[in-house]
Design an enzyme around this catalytic site. Structure first.
Site, short mmCIF file in Angstrom:
data_model
loop_
_atom_site.label_atom_id
_atom_site.label_comp_id
_atom_site.label_asym_id
_atom_site.label_seq_id
_atom_site.Cartn_x
_atom_site.Cartn_y
_atom_site.Cartn_z
N THR A 14 -7.32 25.65 113.28
CA THR A 14 -6.72 24.82 114.34
C THR A 14 -7.81 24.42 115.43
O THR A 14 -8.07 25.54 115.99
CB THR A 14 -5.45 25.33 114.88
OG1 THR A 14 -4.61 25.53 113.77
CG2 THR A 14 -4.70 24.37 115.77
N CYS B 279 -26.58 51.58 128.21
CA CYS B 279 -26.79 52.90 128.64
C CYS B 279 -26.23 53.65 127.57
O CYS B 279 -25.10 53.50 127.22
CB CYS B 279 -25.85 52.94 129.83
SG CYS B 279 -26.45 54.26 130.87
#
Ligand SMILES: Cc1ncc(COP(=O)(O)O)c(C=O)c1O
Length: 393
Positions: free
Chosen positions: A240, A327
């Site tokens: 949609t 990190c």
């Protein structure tokens, strides 16, 4: 505290005019465009307008050249995987080409191709972080199905020679896809002039909403659909339609084109002012020449200052920037583009990306210069490894 947003290559603020254009499509004009009743059909003129804004913005032939997707990650994956189903799986071809510095949504899709037995060439970049067109030519083989090379790099802002690469691909009968995400709104994008076959784009990188993007498909260059269902988007991509998102992306594209001429000059002047000031700091380096970069980006390395530490200091002062590194446990990862251009290991860890937008002000830049310089002083003073040596410059 003052807030300065210099992470526009990650995402941009939705332009208030875009938000205004989207507002009616949540509670008033909320019908499903596929419904036959008035709630549904009421959306049609707005969708048509948005598609016009989109194809005009990139100078495609018409709206049939564009398919709406949920993001550029989807667009990139679609092209790469579809080429696999269309040209590789049946044994016709078995080789594709990309670069070492593409966005993860391209690199990960190529890794998937490799898992299917496809040969992938990752082109090396030069010291400025781009691939030259003749390099592409050197690596094209008889069985090459696709070349996918970004228009502008998200970390460095460096612009690739897309027109020349497209021409080489055309001459060799190879499909050419470009990830145009970081080019739109920053430089003129003309898909017909550039001669590309496919281009991915994403609204949230040019002051549109998140969760909506698109794929330009040159007329006659078909793709196998990956999402099957209700035959939306001419059967190419079911689901949609995200009406508010599409309306917002159309508006954002029109504004981007409108502001390009004037705002790009302003953004460039502010970027250059920032860059000049930061380069006054001894032992600092910026990747790529200015004239070959999109006007809003700086990837700067400050020797002796870990990029993550710099981000932390900037953030504490209300300034948002990025390192492009992640990190991982105790190890700080180096910026992958810095590694690809062959930067020394200690510099690859120091890269900080500053990316401006048309909403960045002179005050933002003055404040950033002040904070950045102070942060370098502080961080270098506590860095056990940094000792300023004139020969480092
Ligand atoms: C060059 C490039 N390609 C693709 C993407 C992915 O875009 P999206 O967030 O729409 O999936 C990004 C986003 O960072 C990008 O910078």
């Amino acid at each position: 505290m003052k807030k300065v947003y210099l992470d526009n290559n990650a995402t941009t603020m939705v332009d208030p005019k875009v938000k205004e254009a989207m507002d009616p499509f949540f509670c008033e004009i909320f019908g499903n465009p596929n419904s036959l009743h008035d709630f549904g059909t009421k959306t049609h003129p707005y969708l048509r307008k948005a598609m016009d804004q989109l194809y005009n913005g990139i100078n495609a032939r018409d709206e049939d050249d564009i398919v709406i997707t949920s993001c550029a990650t989807e667009s990139n994956n679609w092209v790469i995987k579809s080429v696999f189903f269309d040209h590789i799986k049946n044994g016709e071809k078995n080789h594709v080409i990309t670069t070492e510095v593409e966005h993860p949504s391209v690199l990960a899709a190529f890794k998937w191709l490799e898992s299917q037995g496809v040969k992938v060439t990752y082109l090396p970049v030069n010291s400025e972080g781009i691939v030259e067109a003749h390099t592409v030519k050197d690596f094209i083989r008889e069985d090459t199905a696709l070349v996918s090379i970004m228009w502008a790099n998200n970390e460095t802002g460096m612009i690739f020679p897309i027109e020349e690469i497209a021409q080489i691909c055309k001459e060799n009968g190879v499909l050419f896809h470009t990830d145009g995400v970081q080019a739109i709104g920053k430089i003129k994008v003309d898909v017909q002039k550039a001669g590309i076959d496919y281009m991915s784009f994403s609204a949230h990188k040019f002051h549109g909403p998140k969760g909506v993007g698109g794929l330009y498909i040159k007329a006659g260059k078909e793709l196998t659909p990956l999402l099957h269902g209700g035959e939306h988007m001419r059967g190419l991509r079911s689901g949609t339609l995200n009406v508010p998102g599409i309306v917002g992306m159309g508006e954002a594209m029109e504004l981007a084109s409108y502001y390009l001429e004037f705002e790009a000059k302003k953004v460039r002047a502010l970027r250059d002012k920032l860059e000049d000031a930061l380069l006054e700091i001894p032992d600092t380096f910026v990747v790529g020449s200015r004239d070959k970069r999109v006007p809003n980006t700086i990837l700067i390395s400050v020797r002796g200052v870990e990029g993550e530490a710099m981000l932390w200091d900037l953030n504490r002062a209300g300034i948002a920037a990025s390192t492009g590194s992640a990190c991982a446990s105790e190890d700080l990862e180096a910026n992958p583009v810095m590694e690809a251009i062959g930067a020394e290991a200690d510099l690859a860890h120091t890269a900080v990306r500053l990316s401006l937008s048309r909403f960045t002000t002179e005050e933002d830049i003055d404040y950033t210069i002040e904070v950045f310089k102070k942060a370098v002083e502080r961080l270098r003073s506590i860095s056990s490894s940094y000792a300023y040596k004139p020969e480092n410059i």
